[in-house]
Design a protein around this motif. Structure first.
Motif, PDB file in Angstrom:
ATOM      1  N   VAL A 182      27.744  46.694  34.672  1.00 50.01           N
ATOM      2  CA  VAL A 182      27.056  46.103  35.830  1.00 50.01           C
ATOM      3  C   VAL A 182      27.755  44.827  36.295  1.00 50.01           C
ATOM      4  CG1 VAL A 182      24.882  45.140  36.660  1.00 50.01           C
ATOM      5  CG2 VAL A 182      24.868  47.131  35.148  1.00 50.01           C
ATOM      6  N   ALA A 183      28.175  43.983  35.351  1.00 52.06           N
ATOM      7  CA  ALA A 183      28.803  42.718  35.732  1.00 52.06           C
ATOM      8  C   ALA A 183      30.104  42.968  36.505  1.00 52.06           C
ATOM      9  CB  ALA A 183      29.083  41.878  34.492  1.00 52.06           C
ATOM     10  N   THR A 184      30.945  43.846  35.943  1.00 50.25           N
ATOM     11  CA  THR A 184      32.218  44.146  36.599  1.00 50.25           C
ATOM     12  C   THR A 184      32.006  44.817  37.947  1.00 50.25           C
ATOM     13  OG1 THR A 184      33.318  44.408  34.462  1.00 50.25           O
ATOM     14  CG2 THR A 184      34.391  45.407  36.377  1.00 50.25           C
ATOM     15  N   GLU A 185      31.092  45.798  37.999  1.00 52.82           N
ATOM     16  CA  GLU A 185      30.867  46.525  39.242  1.00 52.82           C
ATOM     17  C   GLU A 185      30.231  45.643  40.299  1.00 52.82           C
ATOM     18  OE1 GLU A 185      32.045  49.466  41.224  1.00 52.82           O
ATOM     19  OE2 GLU A 185      32.077  49.787  39.051  1.00 52.82           O
ATOM     20  N   SER A 186      29.396  44.710  39.883  1.00 56.58           N
ATOM     21  CA  SER A 186      28.780  43.780  40.853  1.00 56.58           C
ATOM     22  C   SER A 186      29.851  42.893  41.481  1.00 56.58           C
ATOM     23  CB  SER A 186      27.729  42.906  40.154  1.00 56.58           C
ATOM     24  OG  SER A 186      26.654  43.688  39.687  1.00 56.58           O
ATOM     25  N   THR A 187      30.820  42.479  40.664  1.00 56.94           N
ATOM     26  CA  THR A 187      31.923  41.671  41.187  1.00 56.94           C
ATOM     27  C   THR A 187      32.750  42.470  42.194  1.00 56.94           C
ATOM     28  OG1 THR A 187      32.045  40.467  39.090  1.00 56.94           O
ATOM     29  CG2 THR A 187      33.966  40.344  40.537  1.00 56.94           C
ATOM     30  N   GLN A 188      33.027  43.727  41.861  1.00 55.75           N
ATOM     31  CA  GLN A 188      33.769  44.587  42.774  1.00 55.75           C
ATOM     32  C   GLN A 188      32.987  44.825  44.064  1.00 55.75           C
ATOM     33  OE1 GLN A 188      36.928  45.654  42.437  1.00 55.75           O
ATOM     34  NE2 GLN A 188      36.991  44.433  40.551  1.00 55.75           N
ATOM     35  N   PHE A 189      31.691  45.024  43.928  1.00 59.35           N
ATOM     36  CA  PHE A 189      30.851  45.241  45.102  1.00 59.35           C
ATOM     37  C   PHE A 189      30.924  44.034  46.039  1.00 59.35           C
ATOM     38  CE2 PHE A 189      26.750  44.658  47.259  1.00 59.35           C
ATOM     39  CZ  PHE A 189      26.650  45.851  47.946  1.00 59.35           C
ATOM     40  N   ALA A 190      30.833  42.832  45.473  1.00 54.78           N
ATOM     41  CA  ALA A 190      30.916  41.614  46.301  1.00 54.78           C
ATOM     42  C   ALA A 190      32.279  41.519  46.986  1.00 54.78           C
ATOM     43  CB  ALA A 190      30.666  40.388  45.421  1.00 54.78           C
ATOM     44  N   ARG A 191      33.328  41.868  46.251  1.00 55.11           N
ATOM     45  CA  ARG A 191      34.691  41.820  46.807  1.00 55.11           C
ATOM     46  C   ARG A 191      34.835  42.789  47.973  1.00 55.11           C
ATOM     47  NH1 ARG A 191      39.251  44.975  44.943  1.00 55.11           N
ATOM     48  NH2 ARG A 191      41.193  44.127  45.789  1.00 55.11           N
ATOM     49  N   TYR A 192      34.401  44.039  47.772  1.00 56.93           N
ATOM     50  CA  TYR A 192      34.536  45.034  48.836  1.00 56.93           C
ATOM     51  C   TYR A 192      33.644  44.675  50.028  1.00 56.93           C
ATOM     52  CZ  TYR A 192      36.813  47.831  45.205  1.00 56.93           C
ATOM     53  OH  TYR A 192      37.655  48.266  44.220  1.00 56.93           O
ATOM     54  N   ASN A 193      32.514  44.088  49.763  1.00 59.06           N
ATOM     55  CA  ASN A 193      31.621  43.681  50.857  1.00 59.06           C
ATOM     56  C   ASN A 193      32.284  42.641  51.750  1.00 59.06           C
ATOM     57  OD1 ASN A 193      29.160  43.798  52.250  1.00 59.06           O
ATOM     58  ND2 ASN A 193      28.318  42.085  51.097  1.00 59.06           N
ATOM     59  N   ILE A 194      32.965  41.687  51.101  1.00 65.10           N
ATOM     60  CA  ILE A 194      33.679  40.661  51.875  1.00 65.10           C
ATOM     61  C   ILE A 194      34.819  41.280  52.675  1.00 65.10           C
ATOM     62  CG2 ILE A 194      35.166  38.619  51.654  1.00 65.10           C
ATOM     63  CD1 ILE A 194      33.462  37.824  49.217  1.00 65.10           C
ATOM     64  N   LEU A 195      35.541  42.219  52.031  1.00 68.39           N
ATOM     65  CA  LEU A 195      36.652  42.872  52.729  1.00 68.39           C
ATOM     66  C   LEU A 195      36.169  43.686  53.930  1.00 68.39           C
ATOM     67  CD1 LEU A 195      38.824  44.085  49.703  1.00 68.39           C
ATOM     68  CD2 LEU A 195      39.415  42.318  51.389  1.00 68.39           C
ATOM     69  N   VAL A 196      35.031  44.335  53.790  1.00 74.26           N
ATOM     70  CA  VAL A 196      34.492  45.122  54.909  1.00 74.26           C
ATOM     71  C   VAL A 196      34.104  44.193  56.053  1.00 74.26           C
ATOM     72  CG1 VAL A 196      32.510  46.518  55.651  1.00 74.26           C
ATOM     73  CG2 VAL A 196      33.734  47.101  53.552  1.00 74.26           C
ATOM     74  N   GLN A 197      33.448  43.098  55.721  1.00 76.65           N
ATOM     75  CA  GLN A 197      33.029  42.152  56.777  1.00 76.65           C
ATOM     76  C   GLN A 197      34.235  41.527  57.481  1.00 76.65           C
ATOM     77  OE1 GLN A 197      30.012  39.331  55.513  1.00 76.65           O
ATOM     78  NE2 GLN A 197      29.250  40.800  53.994  1.00 76.65           N
ATOM     79  N   SER A 198      35.232  41.116  56.672  1.00 73.10           N
ATOM     80  CA  SER A 198      36.416  40.499  57.289  1.00 73.10           C
ATOM     81  C   SER A 198      37.229  41.527  58.076  1.00 73.10           C
ATOM     82  CB  SER A 198      37.292  39.855  56.208  1.00 73.10           C
ATOM     83  OG  SER A 198      37.748  40.834  55.286  1.00 73.10           O
ATOM     84  N   GLY A 199      37.304  42.765  57.552  1.00 76.61           N
ATOM     85  CA  GLY A 199      38.031  43.827  58.254  1.00 76.61           C
ATOM     86  C   GLY A 199      37.362  44.156  59.573  1.00 76.61           C
ATOM     87  N   THR A 200      36.026  44.178  59.576  1.00 76.84           N
ATOM     88  CA  THR A 200      35.303  44.462  60.805  1.00 76.84           C
ATOM     89  C   THR A 200      35.555  43.364  61.837  1.00 76.84           C
ATOM     90  OG1 THR A 200      33.577  45.596  59.561  1.00 76.84           O
ATOM     91  CG2 THR A 200      33.017  44.892  61.779  1.00 76.84           C
ATOM     92  N   ALA A 201      35.551  42.117  61.355  1.00 74.51           N
ATOM     93  CA  ALA A 201      35.778  40.986  62.263  1.00 74.51           C
ATOM     94  C   ALA A 201      37.203  41.026  62.843  1.00 74.51           C
ATOM     95  CB  ALA A 201      35.558  39.671  61.515  1.00 74.51           C
ATOM     96  N   MET A 202      38.174  41.332  61.985  1.00 73.86           N
ATOM     97  CA  MET A 202      39.561  41.366  62.471  1.00 73.86           C
ATOM     98  C   MET A 202      39.775  42.531  63.443  1.00 73.86           C
ATOM     99  SD  MET A 202      40.953  38.752  61.204  1.00 73.86           S
ATOM    100  CE  MET A 202      39.306  38.038  61.418  1.00 73.86           C
ATOM    101  N   LEU A 203      39.146  43.672  63.151  1.00 70.38           N
ATOM    102  CA  LEU A 203      39.297  44.821  64.050  1.00 70.38           C
ATOM    103  C   LEU A 203      38.684  44.526  65.423  1.00 70.38           C
ATOM    104  CD1 LEU A 203      40.389  47.700  64.217  1.00 70.38           C
ATOM    105  CD2 LEU A 203      38.159  48.520  63.450  1.00 70.38           C
ATOM    106  N   ALA A 204      37.545  43.819  65.393  1.00 68.31           N
ATOM    107  CA  ALA A 204      36.914  43.420  66.660  1.00 68.31           C
ATOM    108  C   ALA A 204      37.819  42.476  67.438  1.00 68.31           C
ATOM    109  CB  ALA A 204      35.555  42.756  66.373  1.00 68.31           C
TER     110      ALA A 204
END
Length: 249
Positions: free
Chosen positions: A227-249
């Motif tokens: 859970v600890a490792t996967e939660s960290t990965q989830f937070a990382r991918y969440n940030i990447l999705v948000q930043s990717g969406t912003a850059m694509l816009a």
């Protein structure tokens, strides 16, 4: 400079799709508690975990069979205790009948109780457990592992040569004590066999339980999500999705 082909947008879209896929995967793993949500997550690990899972299920069935065997043996011992008590009383009656001061009528009275106890023992010899005879003298097979291997319980027969003289219709309270002593020893031997059966069943049950614990631990290491490792990965991918969406816009 080029105008018609937006390479940056295409690359950003691809990276965003990849991050979104990983984010969804992390979310699925956290929601399910399993590291392997789909076969492609760990194909080899899934195969091993599936095999171990099937063995754990079979081991649970083995433990159920062992519990039935234990109940069978305990029922045997319960009846043998009563047989032993009846034989003790019969030997006491035989000894009392040897008293020269006892009248013929006294000995008849002793024999009445003696005969009833003999019938009681004969009746116990016909008892069964869930339709299986308790004292048929045939070894009963008990499952001992997940491969279906068995071993035979020590057989118990209340009508064997040690007891036949007691159960026979011609045996009376004025008979010889030697035959009674042999019958008492015979029952003691049968109880010892049943005790050995119970001991082995208990040890086998403990062994299967320990095996299942270790198999479950193995499956957990393969399938359960950290859970600890996967939660960290989830937070990382969440940030990447948000930043990717912003850059694509």
């Amino acid at each position: 400079m080029v105008i018609n082909t937006n390479i940056g947008a295409s690359r950003t879209s691809r990276l965003l799709a990849d991050s979104t896929s990983k984010l969804n995967g992390a979310l699925a793993r956290l929601a399910s508690g399993s590291r392997i949500v789909e076969p492609q997550d760990d194909a080899a690990g899934l195969a091993v975990a599936t095999k171990f899972g099937a063995q754990i299920t079979r081991n649970a069935a083995v433990q159920n069979n062992l519990t039935s065997g234990l109940s069978y043996s305990q029922t045997q011992d319960g009846f043998l205790q009563k047989v032993s008590k009846a034989l003790d009383r019969m030997s006491e009656l035989m000894t009392l009948s040897k008293d020269a001061t006892k009248s013929t009528n006294d000995k008849v009275n002793y024999n009445t109780e003696f005969t009833n106890l003999k019938s009681y023992i004969s009746d116990i010899g016909t008892k069964d457990f869930n339709g299986v005879s308790l004292f048929h003298g045939t070894a009963l097979a008990v499952t001992k592992d997940s491969s279906g291997a068995t071993w035979n319980l020590e057989a118990t027969d209340l009508n064997d040569t040690d007891l036949v003289s007691v159960i026979a219709s011609g045996f009376v309270v004025t008979g010889t004590l030697a035959s009674m002593t042999g019958a008492i020893e015979g029952v003691a031997t049968h109880r010892a066999k049943v005790g050995a059966n119970i001991q082995r069943i208990n040890l086998t049950n403990e062994q299967v339980g320990i095996l299942n614990e270790n198999l479950s631990a193995s499956v957990s290491r393969i399938k359960d999500v950290d859970v600890a490792t996967e939660s960290t990965q989830f937070a990382r991918y969440n940030i990447l999705v948000q930043s990717g969406t912003a850059m694509l816009a």
